[in-house]
Scaffold this active site. Structure first.
Site: not given
Ligand code: CTP
Length: 442
Positions: A223-226, A294
């Site tokens: 995943g990512n931090r958006s 993102a």
């Protein structure tokens, strides 16, 4: 008689001036929390208390939390014509708690103290949060007063059911301060939206936001931090300007989604492939697609159907104490949703304005803008909002700065400030572009 005031409303784009009226109810003890929450959200507060309120809570407590003196009487400072000055100062009047007597006096158009005189003078939205015993709330006199107030456009929050002053419980309790504040600010946002020029009315705006999650096995993902905040702010701003809005939300926290107006449609997705499908589906009649999400560039080539155990991947027994052994997850590329929207538009006539976002850090090969310009040319979106990200900028709720590039990488606009302010500038630019394009093809 029940009325639902949405708590889901776009965040205001800056501080507002709020008059908090406090009337004589035991729930006056919750007023300091309400005032504190408003100030924590950045708003300025002036307190006007009735004499009865001051028998439940002291003026010094209200003054301390609000940061200014508490006004009570019309005759405290007659030269200042305080009810007029206060009413004109206010962007919003919130009375919490509003007693049965206060509701009756406002419904009757009385102006026999500073609070009622201020309400009678105010042109700003007035929100009343009643608190009283069940019998008083259900009494036909109060029922009629509330109906009168609502008919006149004042907002009366429905009280909660629960423990009342004595050992009794029932309808009439002041809702928790967070909810009172959320509803009051939602009313303000809606009133402001109603007053905003509806330059996007009749347009369908699709926004993707959040960050995709690409599953590895049933419990893990890439995943990512958006947070989704910038995209949600774009969606909220488009709705404020009258657009029909579809938000394709990839793993956005409920608290962030609260900033959306109630009429926006939300389609929940998780992976890049789901996001692509949802955006293309909603995009069939879109005038604008904003790709603020993102999107993961790669996903695991295989999604394991059961949880991967430590030893199964490298064939070695589990339990290395040093923890330095490697493991591999093979990845495959995801489609570039944005580039595909440009190359193969879901709307048959291709009349969709496509807006991308680029999160850039700059590196040895070029600075943020050089990378942004290369990306603008590569993806071909009508507009690309380039945003510098790092540990302390861009992610989370912090002010940011974006430079907007056109499809050949030339800067056409710049915006900075809170995410709501950036959204205001970007959506304004989108509206201008749509009008200009329609003007040309008319
Ligand atoms: N985007 C997309 N599909 C992808 C990756 C990105 O639609 N698979 C969109 C994003 O929503 C954003 C824009 O492309 O609007 C730019 O995203 P970014 O991650 O900066 O671009 P990448 O193409 O991934 O470039 P890189 O990671 O190499 O910087």
């Amino acid at each position: 008689m029940a009325s639902v005031i949405s708590e889901r409303a776009a965040a205001l784009d800056g501080p507002r001036r709020v008059v908090v009226g406090v009337s004589g109810s035991i729930a006056a003890y919750k007023a300091p929390t309400i005032i504190r929450l408003l100030r924590q959200a950045g708003h300025e507060v002036k307190v006007v208390a009735t004499q009865a309120a001051l028998r439940f809570i002291g003026a010094p407590a209200l003054a301390a939390v609000s940061g200014s003196a508490v006004s009570t009487g019309v005759f405290d400072d007659p030269a200042a014509v305080e009810h007029v000055a206060t009413a004109e100062w206010a962007d919003l009047v919130l009375v919490a708690p509003a007693s049965a007597d206060l509701l009756a006096r406002v419904a009757a158009g009385r102006a026999d103290d500073l609070l009622t005189a201020t309400i009678l003078t105010a042109t700003a939205p007035v929100v009343l949060a009643p608190a009283m015993h069940t019998q008083m709330w259900l009494n036909p006199a109060t029922v009629e007063n509330v109906a009168t107030l609502r008919r006149r456009g004042l907002k009366v929050i429905d009280p909660d059911s629960g423990r009342l002053t004595g050992s009794d419980s029932g309808l009439g309790r002041l809702p928790e301060p967070e909810r009172v504040v959320a509803q009051a600010l939602a009313v303000l946002t809606q009133e402001e939206a109603a007053g905003a020029a509806q330059v996007l009315s009749g347009r369908h705006v699709v926004v993707s936001a959040g960050g995709t999650r690409e599953p590895i096995d049933p419990v893990r993902y890439l995943g990512n931090r958006s947070s989704g905040r910038q995209g949600v702010a774009m969606a909220a701003e488009a709705a404020r300007l009258g657009a029909r809005v579809t938000l394709v939300a990839a793993n956005i926290e409920a608290e962030v989604l609260r900033d959306l107006p109630a009429q926006a449609e939300v389609v929940q997705v998780s992976t890049a492939l789901e996001l692509r499908e949802a955006v293309r589906q909603a995009g069939q009649d879109a005038d604008v697609i904003v790709m603020a999400a993102a999107v993961a560039d790669y996903r695991p080539a295989q999604v394991r159907s059961s949880k991967i155990k430590k030893h199964t991947l490298d064939g070695q027994p589990a339990g290395s104490l040093t923890g330095e052994r490697g493991m591999r997850i093979e990845l495959v590329e995801n489609p570039d949703v944005l580039a595909e929207l440009v190359a193969d538009p879901p709307r048959q006539d291709g009349r969709t304005l496509v807006v991308g976002f680029a999160a850039e850090t700059g590196d040895g090969e070029g600075d943020v803008l050089a990378h942004g310009a290369a990306k603008a040319r590569r993806k071909g979106a009508d507009l690309l909002a380039v945003n510098a990200v790092g540990e302390h900028t861009g992610f989370g709720d912090v002010p940011n700065r974006v430079v907007v590039l056109d499809r050949v990488g030339e800067p056409v606009a710049e915006a900075s400030g809170s995410k709501a302010e950036v959204a205001r500038a970007l959506v304004g630019l989108v509206a201008e572009r749509l009008d200009a394009r329609d003007g040309q093809t008319r």
